[in-house]
Structures are given as structure tokens and as C-alpha cells.
Design an enzyme around this catalytic site. Sequence first.
Site, PDB file in Angstrom:
ATOM      1  N   TYR A  13      -5.292  57.898  83.437  1.00  0.00           N
ATOM      2  CA  TYR A  13      -5.792  57.722  82.061  1.00  0.00           C
ATOM      3  C   TYR A  13      -4.729  57.146  81.121  1.00  0.00           C
ATOM      4  O   TYR A  13      -3.554  57.498  81.198  1.00  0.00           O
ATOM      5  CB  TYR A  13      -6.184  59.084  81.487  1.00  0.00           C
ATOM      6  CG  TYR A  13      -7.621  59.522  81.675  1.00  0.00           C
ATOM      7  CD1 TYR A  13      -8.656  58.635  81.906  1.00  0.00           C
ATOM      8  CD2 TYR A  13      -7.939  60.871  81.593  1.00  0.00           C
ATOM      9  CE1 TYR A  13      -9.958  59.061  82.053  1.00  0.00           C
ATOM     10  CE2 TYR A  13      -9.245  61.331  81.740  1.00  0.00           C
ATOM     11  CZ  TYR A  13     -10.246  60.422  81.976  1.00  0.00           C
ATOM     12  OH  TYR A  13     -11.532  60.860  82.124  1.00  0.00           O
ATOM     13  N   GLU A  14      -5.184  56.311  80.187  1.00  0.00           N
ATOM     14  CA  GLU A  14      -4.391  55.846  79.041  1.00  0.00           C
ATOM     15  C   GLU A  14      -3.041  55.248  79.443  1.00  0.00           C
ATOM     16  O   GLU A  14      -2.022  55.455  78.800  1.00  0.00           O
ATOM     17  CB  GLU A  14      -4.160  56.995  78.050  1.00  0.00           C
ATOM     18  CG  GLU A  14      -5.406  57.741  77.635  1.00  0.00           C
ATOM     19  CD  GLU A  14      -6.464  56.836  77.002  1.00  0.00           C
ATOM     20  OE1 GLU A  14      -6.127  55.717  76.579  1.00  0.00           O
ATOM     21  OE2 GLU A  14      -7.633  57.255  76.937  1.00  0.00           O
ATOM     22  N   GLY A  15      -3.052  54.473  80.503  1.00  0.00           N
ATOM     23  CA  GLY A  15      -1.814  53.898  81.033  1.00  0.00           C
ATOM     24  C   GLY A  15      -1.285  54.791  82.131  1.00  0.00           C
ATOM     25  O   GLY A  15      -0.958  55.961  81.883  1.00  0.00           O
TER      26      GLY A  15
END
Length: 399
Positions: free
Chosen positions: A253-255
Site C-alpha cells: 500500500y501507498e508505495g
Amino acid sequence: TYKISGTKIFISYGEHELTGNIIHLVLARLPDAPPGTRGISLFVVPKFVVNDDGSMGARNDVVCAGIEHKLGIMASPTCVMKFGEQGGATGYLVGQENQGLATMFVMMNAARLAVGVQGVAIAERATQRAVAFAHERRQGRALGSVSKAMDPIAVHPDVRRMLIDMQAMTAAARGICYATAAAADLAKHGADETERKSAAMRVALLTPIAKAFATDTAVGVASMGIQVHGGMGFVEEAGAAQHLRDARILPIYEGTNGIQAIDLIMRKLPLEGGATVAGYLGELGRTIAAVEAENDPAFGQMGRRMRETLGALEKSTRWMAQAIGQNPEAALASATVYARLFGIAAGGHYLAKGALMAGADARRVRVARYFAEHVSTAGPGLAATVMEGADVVRDVLRT
């Protein structure tokens, strides 16, 4: 407004009926935009266009083209979204043209900390479940027991080791996330500009650590929770397997956590010419000095092991600062290992601060000591890998 067209994948809750409207944040390129990331703008694209009076207007040209079937997270509809299939979805520019990536990262950095906290939550729940099971499940007898009755598996040393490992790793991740959140509050509400700026630099430095360390911890703790359950860990009714499925996506997630490590070494270590990281390492040193000064037998080898880990981190940080300029490929190959070392040093720091508090309970001291004597001992080895292990990574694809 602009007409937006294109496709987005992996959109959590991209389509559902839980709310009256859904607001999509979309990165898109204007027709005359410069190439690369410098030409990306940010737009708000609602499911329903909102009228000037606040009432709900016509359905926008955005539809769900399919639901992605994922490992775990079954309660979250993860969607493929198509924009502009009927001529263009109405989008509203957020911020300035061609500055969308920087604007999006305001949300992304907050989301990275939120995902870290999600990791703490799953790790905590997996720990609670494992502790409860270990006190209920009876198998074998304790060393020295004269009873013929089976004892709870919690009496066995290796099970106790797993339980305190889960507790210590979760508490360390929680400490890093809370410290990052506290700094974020000070960055907005500090007493003066100096305090606000210093706190903002601390947030920038710790955010990739909070996200990566806490989410890796969630996966490891959830996996260990299955181990505590033994064969029952693979039986769905026991509930332990769900935590591992839920946790596994968090390092993505998210990078991904590899991206967090690259962000740490390439963008965060150079902040203020290295003064931000130097100040943080100095803070860790002061905590270690306080542990050493305590001279409490209950602390065991906490000060010594933390001092060794800090020395390993300081040495690795100097190497990394040089490698970024002279051998960036080596720096990138070692980034994830360096981030792990940083997270261990930071986690031990916050656990030790808790142990040093006046009136700290014995469990808090015990958890901090375990982390120092069982987890922080990896520090010198990780430092050796950071500084000496890049060449073999570089040569992997060579014949």
C-alpha cells in the site's frame, strides 16, 4: 473543469453504495503538459456532479469495470475504474497545473502513516489472539512439573519467546507511529516557526520508517501468531490466518516498502544537509545514556545492545551519505536493509523511553529489554550488509 479519460486500478472502495457520493482523486496530464512527472496535475472527479446549491446532480462519466479479487481484505471492494467512456468525466483541478504529484503527496504521506497504524492494529489483534490461545491450549507439561495434567502451551519457553516477540515488535512499531503523529501535530500547531519547522523535518524523516517498519511488523507478527496456534493456525475457525491475509498487502500500500527505503536515503537523509538525521541520532544517544545511567538490573543488557545498534546505524548512515553521491546503485541496493536497521534503532529508542518513565511497570521494562537483547542485536549484522552487501545484488543479473 476538465474532461478526464483513462483507467485506474487497485482503487479501494472505488464503487459502493455506502455513501451518497464518491470522490476520486485522479492524477492526469493536460494536453500541453511538459513530459515526465513535471506535467502531472491533480483533479477531483466525483461519482455524481454536485450542483452549485450543494444538491446531487447528474451521474459523472466514471464507472466500475470490475472488482479485483485479492488475497484477504474481503470487506473492501477493490475496483478497476474507467473514466470518460462516454466522452469525458468532469474533473476539478486541485492546486496548480502540473503540480499534481506534489499536491497528491500531502495525502500520500498522511496515508502512509495511516497504513503504518493499520499495521500496528493488525499486529496487536494477532498478538491478543495468540496470547489468549496460548493460555487456553493445553499440550505437554512444564519443566519440573509433577502433575500428570497437560499444561497451557504458554508455559513452554519457546512459546513464551514468540509471545513476547510479538508484543515487543508491536509496541516498537506503535512507538514509531505515535512519535510521527505527534511530530505531525507539532508541525501544524507548534508554539513558533522554529518548532513547527523542526517537527516537519522529523515527520519527513520518520514517515517512511513508520510505514515500512510497522507494516513489515504486521506481516511478521501475524505469521508468528499462526505459529503459536500450530496446526490450528491453518484452520479458518481459529481466526489467526485472517490477520496474515489482511496484513500482507500493507507493505505494498501507498508505495511499497522498497520505495519507502529509497525515499529515506535519497530524500530524507539529505534534509538540511544531514542535520535532521544527525539530530535524531543524537536524541537516540541521549536515551541510551539515560538507560546506562539507570544502572537497573531489570534493564539487563539494554543499554549495551542499544549502544551497539546506534553505532551500527551511525556508521551505516555515514556510508550511505557518501554512497548516494559516489555509488548510487550500491546505495539503492542497500536501502531496504538500511531502513530496517533504522527502524530497529528507532523502535528500541521508544521502548526504552517508556521503560525509563517514572513508575514504568515491569512488563514495559521487560518488553524493552527483550527488544534490545533479541532484536537490536541484529543491528551490527545489518550494518555489515548495508556497507558490504551491495555488490552481489548488482551482479545478480550478470552471467
